[in-house]
Design a protein around this motif. Structure first.
Motif, PDB file in Angstrom:
ATOM      1  N   ASP A   1      40.844 -17.158  12.005  1.00  0.00           N
ATOM      2  CA  ASP A   1      39.427 -17.417  12.234  1.00  0.00           C
ATOM      3  C   ASP A   1      38.603 -16.692  11.161  1.00  0.00           C
ATOM      4  O   ASP A   1      39.157 -16.006  10.296  1.00  0.00           O
ATOM      5  CB  ASP A   1      39.038 -16.971  13.647  1.00  0.00           C
ATOM      6  CG  ASP A   1      37.764 -17.661  14.125  1.00  0.00           C
ATOM      7  OD1 ASP A   1      37.150 -18.392  13.334  1.00  0.00           O
ATOM      8  OD2 ASP A   1      37.379 -17.459  15.294  1.00  0.00           O
ATOM      9  N   HIS A   2      37.293 -16.800  11.248  1.00  0.00           N
ATOM     10  CA  HIS A   2      36.406 -16.302  10.194  1.00  0.00           C
ATOM     11  C   HIS A   2      36.521 -14.808   9.929  1.00  0.00           C
ATOM     12  O   HIS A   2      36.299 -14.355   8.807  1.00  0.00           O
ATOM     13  CB  HIS A   2      34.952 -16.643  10.530  1.00  0.00           C
ATOM     14  CG  HIS A   2      34.419 -15.916  11.736  1.00  0.00           C
ATOM     15  ND1 HIS A   2      33.639 -14.800  11.628  1.00  0.00           N
ATOM     16  CD2 HIS A   2      34.586 -16.143  13.053  1.00  0.00           C
ATOM     17  CE1 HIS A   2      33.324 -14.374  12.838  1.00  0.00           C
ATOM     18  NE2 HIS A   2      33.886 -15.172  13.719  1.00  0.00           N
TER      19      HIS A   2
ATOM     20  N   GLN B   1      32.585 -18.518   8.739  1.00  0.00           N
ATOM     21  CA  GLN B   1      31.545 -17.684   9.339  1.00  0.00           C
ATOM     22  C   GLN B   1      30.276 -18.503   9.609  1.00  0.00           C
ATOM     23  O   GLN B   1      29.651 -18.379  10.666  1.00  0.00           O
ATOM     24  CB  GLN B   1      31.238 -16.526   8.376  1.00  0.00           C
ATOM     25  CG  GLN B   1      29.987 -15.735   8.659  1.00  0.00           C
ATOM     26  CD  GLN B   1      30.248 -14.585   9.602  1.00  0.00           C
ATOM     27  OE1 GLN B   1      31.376 -14.339   9.998  1.00  0.00           O
ATOM     28  NE2 GLN B   1      29.204 -13.881   9.961  1.00  0.00           N
ATOM     29  N   LEU B   2      29.924 -19.350   8.646  1.00  0.00           N
ATOM     30  CA  LEU B   2      28.730 -20.181   8.812  1.00  0.00           C
ATOM     31  C   LEU B   2      28.930 -21.167   9.969  1.00  0.00           C
ATOM     32  O   LEU B   2      28.022 -21.390  10.775  1.00  0.00           O
ATOM     33  CB  LEU B   2      28.432 -20.929   7.500  1.00  0.00           C
ATOM     34  CG  LEU B   2      27.099 -21.659   7.402  1.00  0.00           C
ATOM     35  CD1 LEU B   2      25.932 -20.682   7.546  1.00  0.00           C
ATOM     36  CD2 LEU B   2      26.984 -22.399   6.072  1.00  0.00           C
ATOM     37  N   ALA B   3      30.127 -21.722  10.064  1.00  0.00           N
ATOM     38  CA  ALA B   3      30.418 -22.654  11.158  1.00  0.00           C
ATOM     39  C   ALA B   3      30.463 -21.917  12.491  1.00  0.00           C
ATOM     40  O   ALA B   3      30.141 -22.488  13.542  1.00  0.00           O
ATOM     41  CB  ALA B   3      31.745 -23.361  10.894  1.00  0.00           C
ATOM     42  N   PHE B   4      30.840 -20.645  12.474  1.00  0.00           N
ATOM     43  CA  PHE B   4      30.842 -19.823  13.694  1.00  0.00           C
ATOM     44  C   PHE B   4      29.398 -19.573  14.142  1.00  0.00           C
ATOM     45  O   PHE B   4      29.077 -19.675  15.329  1.00  0.00           O
ATOM     46  CB  PHE B   4      31.565 -18.504  13.404  1.00  0.00           C
ATOM     47  CG  PHE B   4      31.416 -17.457  14.473  1.00  0.00           C
ATOM     48  CD1 PHE B   4      32.076 -17.587  15.688  1.00  0.00           C
ATOM     49  CD2 PHE B   4      30.619 -16.338  14.252  1.00  0.00           C
ATOM     50  CE1 PHE B   4      31.941 -16.619  16.674  1.00  0.00           C
ATOM     51  CE2 PHE B   4      30.479 -15.368  15.235  1.00  0.00           C
ATOM     52  CZ  PHE B   4      31.140 -15.507  16.452  1.00  0.00           C
ATOM     53  N   LEU B   5      28.514 -19.268  13.178  1.00  0.00           N
ATOM     54  CA  LEU B   5      27.116 -18.987  13.516  1.00  0.00           C
ATOM     55  C   LEU B   5      26.360 -20.265  13.885  1.00  0.00           C
ATOM     56  O   LEU B   5      25.497 -20.245  14.746  1.00  0.00           O
ATOM     57  CB  LEU B   5      26.421 -18.289  12.335  1.00  0.00           C
ATOM     58  CG  LEU B   5      26.904 -16.884  11.994  1.00  0.00           C
ATOM     59  CD1 LEU B   5      26.230 -16.368  10.727  1.00  0.00           C
ATOM     60  CD2 LEU B   5      26.636 -15.928  13.160  1.00  0.00           C
ATOM     61  N   TYR B   6      26.673 -21.370  13.215  1.00  0.00           N
ATOM     62  CA  TYR B   6      26.000 -22.654  13.462  1.00  0.00           C
ATOM     63  C   TYR B   6      27.030 -23.738  13.777  1.00  0.00           C
ATOM     64  O   TYR B   6      27.273 -24.623  12.953  1.00  0.00           O
ATOM     65  CB  TYR B   6      25.206 -23.086  12.225  1.00  0.00           C
ATOM     66  CG  TYR B   6      23.951 -22.301  11.975  1.00  0.00           C
ATOM     67  CD1 TYR B   6      22.828 -22.459  12.793  1.00  0.00           C
ATOM     68  CD2 TYR B   6      23.869 -21.403  10.923  1.00  0.00           C
ATOM     69  CE1 TYR B   6      21.664 -21.744  12.557  1.00  0.00           C
ATOM     70  CE2 TYR B   6      22.707 -20.677  10.683  1.00  0.00           C
ATOM     71  CZ  TYR B   6      21.610 -20.857  11.505  1.00  0.00           C
ATOM     72  OH  TYR B   6      20.472 -20.152  11.266  1.00  0.00           O
TER      73      TYR B   6
END
Lengths: 461, 461
Positions: free
Chosen positions: B301-302, B266-271
């Protein structure tokens, strides 16, 4: 903040495809005039028909008819809370086509025959807000999205273990070993299909509402039986429970601003611009006022389960991202749920602050192995919108189920009567079999799904 | 990716305060030469002493001595995996000063007297990686951070209900009602203090490692008894369990790249910029290669608990953000845990990609009400680093506990012997009382904490 938080607006851009636009009722549903749904052996399209807002009650025509599958029984009641019925339901048989690898797209249909269907059953409840439009669209659309998502992975579902490559041809000899080590099973593909279907349906609702100039959102609670398993997918504050003779098991969790506080605060921590300087991310026991300035008050931030004290600064006096508790808790002062479908254009009143980034359309999915459960005659799943659970606890509902079913063994409509009885229990009626709980002023919808024999004859490989 | 993933570097900036810089052992700990810890009635500083890397074994001097509190018993073994012992431990009495409101900061100390102490007990295990420096710092620092955090809220902890304002003076008459409606209890302040203490300790470690030019990180597992409750705070892959005659209850969850997959993705999706184009956020059953291009392969995926298929594109061939499974799972190819202290300067080898944004220092805290539990003579908490749990399951450890304690009721050192026996069970020794499990090649540290009478005489209000 006012309850009138919806603003109709048209986004720029060309027209979007809008098949089957929602047709809201021309007149409001009469107060406490229940609309009954009873499933019948049907193609998936019947689920559309039975839940169309203009569908007539279908209770009488099928009374006493032997149903080819345990359809489950629903009762929906409109509490006159809104002009149109914001609770919507759908149920039906789920037929998943199988097609052979390598067959051209346009030839795919030719390979079908009844034996090539994988069949399951589908029940869904949608609790709308800001109008019934999103709930109606969801009731008309979600099962089609789910069927499409399942058809995309059906070859993996019917294999002993899903192959790493959907073609079934190993690229590397070690591929099956990797799939096994990751513990990936056929049921994970159904869970993935449910998650993707909710997302797809959310996108469809967003496009259709925009194209038709309507607004709104809805929660979604879906139960699916497939290959001997029961899947319950939930996005919102509806609830499903399993009731057995000596067990009450939750099959879903509620997603509200309170239960998802840390996720929501975390997003505001990562993207403070989403609050446009109008809200504070922190949680306090109540909204802070000027005379709290400089005091040390209880607070919680995104990384905390516990509480601590902080010295109140000017920025803490802003309206809290999540405010209130229990049924009064609101996300950005606007919404009582934190997951659901729709709401793409929903903004905080008189601001440009959008709700959608904080709202998730992703459901949480629970899997129940019915073969392992060996369901008995009176084991049921009760699915209902928050109107029921606001006034009856899971244990109270279980007590009502257990007190009702054994005395009505001969009644062919007992599951339907049980659904009605549960709703009547929330209405404070004189003839209510119990005075448990309080009176509900919300719309209430209930499905009672008998589990016995649910897995049999439902799927053909 | 190589195991040598630490790069020493100095960040620009002036010197930072570095009290008590870590002093790594001058010579390696001999293989399988256990270092024993036994708590004693002590001030908090004893916890420092007992866990200092140069502390001598303290087993013999206190053998047989009646301890004023049930200290718990630890055994730590170095598996020669690293030159220095990367497992560190601390335990001691936790003395929390109470001071009166309105007393000036510099007068605060004058108000102290023994009756104004709130006392509890503290046990902690730290499993270092990339060297022992972070684990040593954590063992020397965390209890001080916790004491400071508890002292900041102690007036709220000793009240029937924490007041909305720490001064105790209501700003509004409705304040207690808001606190009650939010369900905020004294234990929430301890949970909040543990969460804040982990964060504070992480910052101290970051500053001290930078100032002394050292690197590394560690997991942290802490147990605290206070006011009749046991708190277990965990950040990493150590584990604590409660073992009773007919119950084994987990008191912590493990935080690894696998268990925290969705948060990390999720963090990699947002950033996405955090991955610098070098990694793919998606999970696949194995790392994809050129011959997978164009194939439909299993992925997650997230937002997905389930699995689905996707058509492989060029960007999917990158190294996965989380790769491998079980003990081999790594975050960014580098780290086997997803929570812990330190690692502020840790980067993926030969890149500028930092691990820290994905690593959390926040623990998950479990609360056990000991008054409600009514612990029996042989109820214990077993805390251990992953070296134990890699080869013994919670149930296997519980069996060993239950088979050992009843036969050694007269032995005053039985809990210490039990800790030794558990470690010996992981070493494949001939004299091991059981051949359950496999041989551990990791450092192993174990605390056995008897719960009986743990709540008595520990706190004075």
């Amino acid at each position: 903040m006012s309850a009138n938080w919806f603003r109709r607006r048209f986004l720029p851009g060309g027209p979007l495809p809008a098949p089957r636009p929602p047709r809201p009722r021309a007149s409001p549903v009469p107060y406490r005039r229940p609309r009954f749904l009873r499933g019948s052996g049907s193609s998936p399209s019947t689920a559309d028909a039975s839940c169309r807002p203009d569908a007539r009650p279908v209770r009488s025509p099928v009374r006493g008819r032997a149903l080819p599958w345990n359809a489950g029984y629903a009762e929906i009641i409109n509490a006159e809370k809104s002009e149109f019925n914001e609770d919507q339901a759908a149920c039906g048989k789920l037929c998943i086509r199988r097609f052979e690898f390598g067959v051209e797209e346009d030839q795919e249909w030719l390979t079908l025959c009844p034996e090539e269907f994988l069949t399951g059953h589908y029940w869904a409840l949608f609790d709308g807000h800001g109008g019934p439009a999103a709930a109606i669209l969801a009731a008309n659309t979600l099962h089609s999205c789910l069927r499409r998502q399942l058809e995309a992975v059906v070859e993996g579902m019917v294999a002993t273990q899903p192959p790493m490559h959907l073609s079934g041809h190993c690229i590397r000899p070690s591929d099956p070993q990797f799939v096994e080590e990751k513990g990936i099973r056929a049921e994970d593909l159904v869970v993935g299909a449910l998650e993707s279907a909710f997302q797809e349906c959310d996108e469809v609702i967003g496009r259709e509402l925009e194209a038709s100039g309507q607004v709104g959102g809805c929660t979604a609670l879906v139960a699916v039986t497939l290959q001997g398993k029961l899947y319950v997918a939930n996005a919102g504050d509806s609830r499903a429970i399993l009731v057995r003779r000596d067990e009450v098991r939750p099959l879903s969790s509620e997603f509200t601003p309170e239960t998802e506080r840390q996720r929501i605060q975390q997003l505001a921590f990562l993207y403070p611009e989403l609050l446009a300087g109008e809200f504070t991310r922190l949680e306090f026991p109540r909204r802070l006022k000027g005379d709290d300035l400089g005091q040390k008050v209880l607070f919680r931030d995104h990384h905390m389960s516990g509480w601590s004290y902080k010295c109140v600064e000017q920025s803490d006096l802003k309206y809290p991202l999540i405010h209130g508790q229990g049924r009064q808790a609101r996300l950005l002062g606007t919404l009582a749920v934190s997951r659901g479908l729709g709401d793409h254009q929903l903004k905080v009143l008189d601001t440009n602050i959008q709700l959608k980034p904080f709202l998730l359309s992703v459901p949480q999915v629970t899997v129940l192995d019915m073969d392992q459960l060996e369901p008995q005659e009176e084991d049921v799943v009760v699915m209902a919108t928050d109107g029921l659970w606001d006034v009856l606890s899971s244990e109270q509902v279980a007590r009502l189920v257990r007190s009702f079913l054994p005395g009505n063994r001969e009644d062919p409509h007992r599951f339907s009567e049980l659904a009605q009885m549960l709703i009547h229990s929330t209405q404070g009626k004189d003839d209510s079999p119990t005075q448990e709980g309080q009176v509900s002023y919300d719309d209430v919808s209930v499905f009672v799904i008998p589990l016995h024999n649910q897995g049999q004859g439902c799927s053909s490989h």
